[in-house]
Design an enzyme around this catalytic site. Sequence first.
Site, short mmCIF file in Angstrom:
data_model
loop_
_atom_site.label_atom_id
_atom_site.label_comp_id
_atom_site.label_asym_id
_atom_site.label_seq_id
_atom_site.Cartn_x
_atom_site.Cartn_y
_atom_site.Cartn_z
N GLU A 127 -27.83 6.79 -3.65
CA GLU A 127 -28.45 6.53 -4.95
C GLU A 127 -29.68 7.42 -5.16
O GLU A 127 -29.87 7.98 -6.24
CB GLU A 127 -28.80 5.05 -5.07
CG GLU A 127 -27.55 4.19 -5.05
CD GLU A 127 -27.71 2.88 -5.80
OE1 GLU A 127 -27.17 2.78 -6.92
OE2 GLU A 127 -28.36 1.96 -5.25
N GLU A 147 -21.75 -0.88 -1.49
CA GLU A 147 -22.20 -2.18 -1.98
C GLU A 147 -21.06 -3.15 -2.28
O GLU A 147 -21.14 -4.34 -1.93
CB GLU A 147 -23.08 -2.00 -3.21
CG GLU A 147 -24.48 -1.49 -2.92
CD GLU A 147 -24.57 0.00 -2.67
OE1 GLU A 147 -25.68 0.51 -2.45
OE2 GLU A 147 -23.51 0.68 -2.70
#
Length: 273
Positions: A127, A147
């Site tokens: 990210e 995730e």
Amino acid sequence: MSGTDSGTEHLTVRREGATLVLTLNRPEAKNALSLPMLVGLYDGWLEADADDSVRSVVLTGAGGCFCAGMDLKALAGQRATGGDADVYRARMKADPDLHWKAMLRHHRPRKPVIAAVEGHCVAGGTEILQGTDIRVAGASATFGLFEVRRGLFPIGGSTVRLPRQIARTHALEMLLTGRPYGAEEAARIGLVGRVVPDGTALDAALEIAERVNACGPLAVEAVKASVYESAELPEEEGLAAELKRGWPVFDTEDAKEGARAFTEGREAVFRRR
């Protein structure tokens, strides 16, 4: 090279000429994000933009690893004790958005940011990577957004940024499968721009930074700003925005110096004016 007094126990800062090198420095935890690291990162971005002698930033990780994501216990302060921990918690309380700014979700440095990736660059690491401008990876680097495999959401910006940076089909496969990606595949789908032998990503990033540093800083910053400003605009609006950013550059002393240097067959000496 000259050192600085900035940084924290989990984020080191040093100068390499006109480049500020920020190093995620928690190798025993694969550079998982902690409160001291996030505070140091955000301060590093601010330091780079406040110092006109800094023309580029390189972001890397210590110990042959970039970043394995968020350490939730450390972020909550459960592993932080002592006076410094109180300072970090106070910083977060004063600016609840600080961690997003540190991860380049809610902050975009005006200086170019070059990522030098070795080893794991997963979850929060991938990210943060999406907030950088140029990306170099060692051959054994690993990427991925894990995730969903844990029933979580990649809330660091990936559902918005990733489909804008790589083809949507590749973005959705990465987001929805949570599988790991090797460096060569990451380069093939456009997540990183260059793959180099293991252990040389930082050297390659610094070489790129030197090339950036040799260019006119006002021009470099205007070009970066224009690319991001126009990214989601219709073409006609984007071209108009480009003119608004670009024309003032031609009126600078640096632009005149660049032309003189070319005519005289020498390197330009840019002074940010």
